[in-house]
Design a protein around this motif. Structure first.
Motif, PDB file in Angstrom:
ATOM      1  N   VAL A 221       0.852  -1.193   0.000  1.00  0.00           N
ATOM      2  CA  VAL A 221       0.000   0.000   0.000  1.00  0.00           C
ATOM      3  C   VAL A 221       0.881   1.233   0.000  1.00  0.00           C
ATOM      4  O   VAL A 221       1.766   1.386   0.853  1.00  0.00           O
ATOM      5  CB  VAL A 221      -0.927   0.020   1.227  1.00  0.00           C
ATOM      6  CG1 VAL A 221      -1.659   1.354   1.339  1.00  0.00           C
ATOM      7  CG2 VAL A 221      -1.936  -1.126   1.152  1.00  0.00           C
ATOM      8  N   ASN A 222       0.645   2.122  -0.946  1.00  0.00           N
ATOM      9  CA  ASN A 222       1.309   3.415  -0.992  1.00  0.00           C
ATOM     10  C   ASN A 222       0.358   4.466  -0.439  1.00  0.00           C
ATOM     11  O   ASN A 222      -0.848   4.416  -0.691  1.00  0.00           O
ATOM     12  CB  ASN A 222       1.690   3.786  -2.428  1.00  0.00           C
ATOM     13  CG  ASN A 222       2.691   2.819  -3.014  1.00  0.00           C
ATOM     14  OD1 ASN A 222       3.690   2.502  -2.384  1.00  0.00           O
ATOM     15  ND2 ASN A 222       2.411   2.325  -4.215  1.00  0.00           N
ATOM     16  N   SER A 223       0.910   5.418   0.300  1.00  0.00           N
ATOM     17  CA  SER A 223       0.047   6.416   0.931  1.00  0.00           C
ATOM     18  C   SER A 223       0.775   7.727   1.118  1.00  0.00           C
ATOM     19  O   SER A 223       1.998   7.760   1.279  1.00  0.00           O
ATOM     20  CB  SER A 223      -0.428   5.898   2.304  1.00  0.00           C
ATOM     21  OG  SER A 223      -1.283   6.839   2.920  1.00  0.00           O
ATOM     22  N   GLY A 224       0.003   8.802   1.090  1.00  0.00           N
ATOM     23  CA  GLY A 224       0.516  10.073   1.562  1.00  0.00           C
ATOM     24  C   GLY A 224       0.371  10.122   3.071  1.00  0.00           C
ATOM     25  O   GLY A 224      -0.509   9.476   3.648  1.00  0.00           O
ATOM     26  N   TYR A 225       1.242  10.866   3.725  1.00  0.00           N
ATOM     27  CA  TYR A 225       1.195  11.048   5.176  1.00  0.00           C
ATOM     28  C   TYR A 225       1.325  12.528   5.482  1.00  0.00           C
ATOM     29  O   TYR A 225       2.108  13.231   4.850  1.00  0.00           O
ATOM     30  CB  TYR A 225       2.329  10.266   5.865  1.00  0.00           C
ATOM     31  CG  TYR A 225       2.205   8.777   5.715  1.00  0.00           C
ATOM     32  CD1 TYR A 225       1.441   8.029   6.616  1.00  0.00           C
ATOM     33  CD2 TYR A 225       2.815   8.101   4.661  1.00  0.00           C
ATOM     34  CE1 TYR A 225       1.306   6.660   6.485  1.00  0.00           C
ATOM     35  CE2 TYR A 225       2.681   6.724   4.520  1.00  0.00           C
ATOM     36  CZ  TYR A 225       1.933   6.013   5.433  1.00  0.00           C
ATOM     37  OH  TYR A 225       1.786   4.653   5.295  1.00  0.00           O
ATOM     38  N   VAL A 226       0.557  12.980   6.478  1.00  0.00           N
ATOM     39  CA  VAL A 226       0.583  14.389   6.851  1.00  0.00           C
ATOM     40  C   VAL A 226       0.517  14.480   8.365  1.00  0.00           C
ATOM     41  O   VAL A 226      -0.099  13.641   9.025  1.00  0.00           O
ATOM     42  CB  VAL A 226      -0.582  15.160   6.185  1.00  0.00           C
ATOM     43  CG1 VAL A 226      -1.928  14.660   6.670  1.00  0.00           C
ATOM     44  CG2 VAL A 226      -0.446  16.652   6.361  1.00  0.00           C
ATOM     45  N   ASP A 227       1.172  15.488   8.919  1.00  0.00           N
ATOM     46  CA  ASP A 227       1.236  15.637  10.369  1.00  0.00           C
ATOM     47  C   ASP A 227      -0.053  16.237  10.915  1.00  0.00           C
ATOM     48  O   ASP A 227      -0.594  17.190  10.354  1.00  0.00           O
ATOM     49  CB  ASP A 227       2.427  16.527  10.744  1.00  0.00           C
ATOM     50  CG  ASP A 227       2.784  16.430  12.212  1.00  0.00           C
ATOM     51  OD1 ASP A 227       2.050  17.002  13.045  1.00  0.00           O
ATOM     52  OD2 ASP A 227       3.788  15.770  12.538  1.00  0.00           O
ATOM     53  N   ILE A 256       4.862  10.378  -1.083  1.00  0.00           N
ATOM     54  CA  ILE A 256       4.255   9.054  -1.007  1.00  0.00           C
ATOM     55  C   ILE A 256       5.269   8.072  -0.439  1.00  0.00           C
ATOM     56  O   ILE A 256       6.435   8.053  -0.847  1.00  0.00           O
ATOM     57  CB  ILE A 256       3.820   8.572  -2.410  1.00  0.00           C
ATOM     58  CG1 ILE A 256       2.741   9.488  -2.988  1.00  0.00           C
ATOM     59  CG2 ILE A 256       3.306   7.129  -2.358  1.00  0.00           C
ATOM     60  CD1 ILE A 256       1.452   9.518  -2.204  1.00  0.00           C
ATOM     61  N   TYR A 257       4.810   7.258   0.499  1.00  0.00           N
ATOM     62  CA  TYR A 257       5.634   6.178   1.028  1.00  0.00           C
ATOM     63  C   TYR A 257       4.845   4.876   1.000  1.00  0.00           C
ATOM     64  O   TYR A 257       3.639   4.859   1.294  1.00  0.00           O
ATOM     65  CB  TYR A 257       6.044   6.454   2.482  1.00  0.00           C
ATOM     66  CG  TYR A 257       7.081   7.532   2.652  1.00  0.00           C
ATOM     67  CD1 TYR A 257       8.368   7.385   2.135  1.00  0.00           C
ATOM     68  CD2 TYR A 257       6.773   8.708   3.337  1.00  0.00           C
ATOM     69  CE1 TYR A 257       9.315   8.379   2.296  1.00  0.00           C
ATOM     70  CE2 TYR A 257       7.723   9.705   3.500  1.00  0.00           C
ATOM     71  CZ  TYR A 257       8.987   9.534   2.988  1.00  0.00           C
ATOM     72  OH  TYR A 257       9.928  10.518   3.144  1.00  0.00           O
ATOM     73  N   SER A 258       5.533   3.797   0.673  1.00  0.00           N
ATOM     74  CA  SER A 258       4.946   2.477   0.867  1.00  0.00           C
ATOM     75  C   SER A 258       5.035   2.130   2.348  1.00  0.00           C
ATOM     76  O   SER A 258       5.807   2.734   3.101  1.00  0.00           O
ATOM     77  CB  SER A 258       5.695   1.428   0.045  1.00  0.00           C
ATOM     78  OG  SER A 258       7.001   1.228   0.580  1.00  0.00           O
ATOM     79  N   MET A 259       4.280   1.139   2.763  1.00  0.00           N
ATOM     80  CA  MET A 259       4.329   0.737   4.165  1.00  0.00           C
ATOM     81  C   MET A 259       5.699   0.167   4.522  1.00  0.00           C
ATOM     82  O   MET A 259       6.160   0.312   5.653  1.00  0.00           O
ATOM     83  CB  MET A 259       3.215  -0.257   4.469  1.00  0.00           C
ATOM     84  CG  MET A 259       1.834   0.387   4.455  1.00  0.00           C
ATOM     85  SD  MET A 259       0.485  -0.714   4.964  1.00  0.00           S
ATOM     86  CE  MET A 259       0.831  -0.885   6.718  1.00  0.00           C
ATOM     87  N   LEU A 260       6.361  -0.464   3.556  1.00  0.00           N
ATOM     88  CA  LEU A 260       7.717  -0.960   3.813  1.00  0.00           C
ATOM     89  C   LEU A 260       8.690   0.200   3.996  1.00  0.00           C
ATOM     90  O   LEU A 260       9.587   0.148   4.848  1.00  0.00           O
ATOM     91  CB  LEU A 260       8.176  -1.869   2.678  1.00  0.00           C
ATOM     92  CG  LEU A 260       9.428  -2.705   2.952  1.00  0.00           C
ATOM     93  CD1 LEU A 260       9.241  -3.585   4.178  1.00  0.00           C
ATOM     94  CD2 LEU A 260       9.781  -3.554   1.734  1.00  0.00           C
ATOM     95  N   GLU A 261       8.495   1.268   3.231  1.00  0.00           N
ATOM     96  CA  GLU A 261       9.335   2.459   3.417  1.00  0.00           C
ATOM     97  C   GLU A 261       9.083   3.108   4.769  1.00  0.00           C
ATOM     98  O   GLU A 261      10.012   3.622   5.403  1.00  0.00           O
ATOM     99  CB  GLU A 261       9.072   3.454   2.277  1.00  0.00           C
ATOM    100  CG  GLU A 261       9.665   3.015   0.947  1.00  0.00           C
ATOM    101  CD  GLU A 261       9.237   3.906  -0.210  1.00  0.00           C
ATOM    102  OE1 GLU A 261      10.071   4.100  -1.118  1.00  0.00           O
ATOM    103  OE2 GLU A 261       8.089   4.388  -0.215  1.00  0.00           O
ATOM    104  N   VAL A 262       7.832   3.075   5.237  1.00  0.00           N
ATOM    105  CA  VAL A 262       7.532   3.579   6.582  1.00  0.00           C
ATOM    106  C   VAL A 262       8.292   2.760   7.623  1.00  0.00           C
ATOM    107  O   VAL A 262       8.894   3.306   8.558  1.00  0.00           O
ATOM    108  CB  VAL A 262       6.013   3.539   6.857  1.00  0.00           C
ATOM    109  CG1 VAL A 262       5.720   3.852   8.328  1.00  0.00           C
ATOM    110  CG2 VAL A 262       5.285   4.532   5.956  1.00  0.00           C
ATOM    111  N   ALA A 263       8.277   1.441   7.464  1.00  0.00           N
ATOM    112  CA  ALA A 263       9.025   0.575   8.383  1.00  0.00           C
ATOM    113  C   ALA A 263      10.510   0.902   8.357  1.00  0.00           C
ATOM    114  O   ALA A 263      11.185   0.916   9.402  1.00  0.00           O
ATOM    115  CB  ALA A 263       8.790  -0.889   8.027  1.00  0.00           C
ATOM    116  N   ASN A 264      11.042   1.190   7.188  1.00  0.00           N
ATOM    117  CA  ASN A 264      12.466   1.520   7.077  1.00  0.00           C
ATOM    118  C   ASN A 264      12.795   2.867   7.720  1.00  0.00           C
ATOM    119  O   ASN A 264      13.879   3.041   8.289  1.00  0.00           O
ATOM    120  CB  ASN A 264      12.891   1.502   5.605  1.00  0.00           C
ATOM    121  CG  ASN A 264      12.897   0.097   5.021  1.00  0.00           C
ATOM    122  OD1 ASN A 264      13.026  -0.884   5.761  1.00  0.00           O
ATOM    123  ND2 ASN A 264      12.739  -0.005   3.714  1.00  0.00           N
TER     124      ASN A 264
END
Length: 348
Positions: A221-227, A256-264
């Motif tokens: 899953v790719n997603s945008g993230y915002v604070d 955009i980050y994938s969930m794996l990129e978030v984990a990294n």
């Protein structure tokens, strides 16, 4: 409180709403916030104190929920502005999609009717990216505020339906209202940032579960993230800026980050948790097959491998809104959970 402009914020115990209230109090507004039960007041006060506000004399907490219209007149009376954040959160084991959709639509209309009757200047509605991206064929240009989710498409999750239909209902109401009431909406992508209590939104659960070692593999899953702090500031800009009337605003950094990129990102920032964090992805075909038998997986399966690029150009240009980076917000989420002892690096 009568000397200050009164802002009503619905759903005051929620993640986004608590940060909006925090910033409003810091900027000198009086705030009346609603909760399903007055028993939520201690939690709301706890979060605001955690956020740095010690003087809560300008805060009022009243009971009102999205399933009954009667309380909303009293809740909104005397307000200059309303920020309507409260909405049903994603229910993964729902029996009927109306459980999510109907309260969202009704709640918006209850709030708007009361706001119109009491001559509120403007309502800011917290909508979602889910009212924009769902149901579209693959695209190669970023989603913007001009786009609406296509609910006629197959596989649109009821949460996206609830957000789309409730926002549509809001704009339809405003088009017919003759009281002078204005509307603006904020449509956030996945909201990260500091949690103020161990009661937090569904957006943050993925971070908590990763840090706790509960997530062995992640979906593609790719997603945008915002604070959340920037989402709160965008709501206040949408409330106060003349140019915001009648407008939708995507709350996104455009990253955009994938969930794996978030984990990294978490692995690099918090090496003590590195061994718990996932390193592999779940093939989307496997996920979709599993979702047929497990309703809990259907929402994430519906967005796996989907295009997720977004643009923050409108909020930046029209309102002068400049969010911090998605990476900073992801790290802040994790750090706040560690500080609150929601997760610990110590062995279980």
């Amino acid at each position: 409180m009568s000397e200050k402009q009164l802002v009503v914020v619905t759903g005051g115990s929620g993640f986004i709403a608590s940060h909006i209230i925090l910033q409003l109090l810091q900027q000198g507004y009086a705030v009346r916030t609603t909760a399903r039960s007055i028993a939520k007041r201690p939690l709301i006060e706890q979060m605001l104190r955690k956020g740095g506000v010690s003087d809560l004399s300008a805060l009022e907490v009243v009971a009102a929920d999205l399933t009954h219209e009667d309380p909303w007149d009293d809740a909104i009376a005397g307000a200059s502005y309303v920020i309507h954040v409260a909405s049903p959160t994603p229910t993964l084991n729902f029996k009927n999609e109306d459980e999510m959709i109907r309260p969202a639509i009704n709640g918006v209309l209850y709030v708007l009717r009361a706001a119109s009757r009491h001559h509120v200047k403007r309502v800011v509605l917290t909508s979602a990216y889910g009212a924009i991206f769902a149901g579209h064929p693959e695209r190669n240009t970023p989603f913007t505020e001009d786009v609406w989710s296509d609910l006629s498409a197959k596989g649109v999750h009821p949460y996206q339906k609830s957000k789309t239909m409730s926002e549509r209902a809001a704009w339809d109401f405003i088009a017919k209202d003759d009281s002078g009431l204005e509307l603006a909406t904020v449509n956030p992508v996945a909201v990260m940032g500091p949690v103020l209590a161990d009661d937090y939104s569904h957006s943050n659960i993925q971070i908590q579960e990763m840090l706790a070692g509960k997530t062995k593999m992640v979906p593609r899953v790719n997603s945008g993230y915002v604070d959340v702090r920037d989402v709160a500031s965008l709501h206040i800009l949408a409330m106060t800026q003349p140019a915001a009337a009648g407008q939708r605003f995507l709350a996104t950094t455009g990253e955009i980050y994938s969930m794996l990129e978030v984990a990294n990102i978490l692995r690099e920032a918090f090496p003590d948790f590195a061994d718990r964090l996932p390193t592999k992805t779940i093939p989307t075909a496997v996920l979709k097959l599993a979702a047929k038998a497990n309703p809990m997986l259907r929402m994430v399966a519906s967005v796996a491998d989907k295009y997720a690029e977004t643009s923050d150009a409108k909020a930046v240009k029209l309102l002068g809104w400049y969010p911090r980076s998605a990476k900073e917000s992801i790290i802040a989420t994790a750090q706040s959970m560690i500080d609150l002892d929601v997760v610990s690096a110590d062995a279980d």
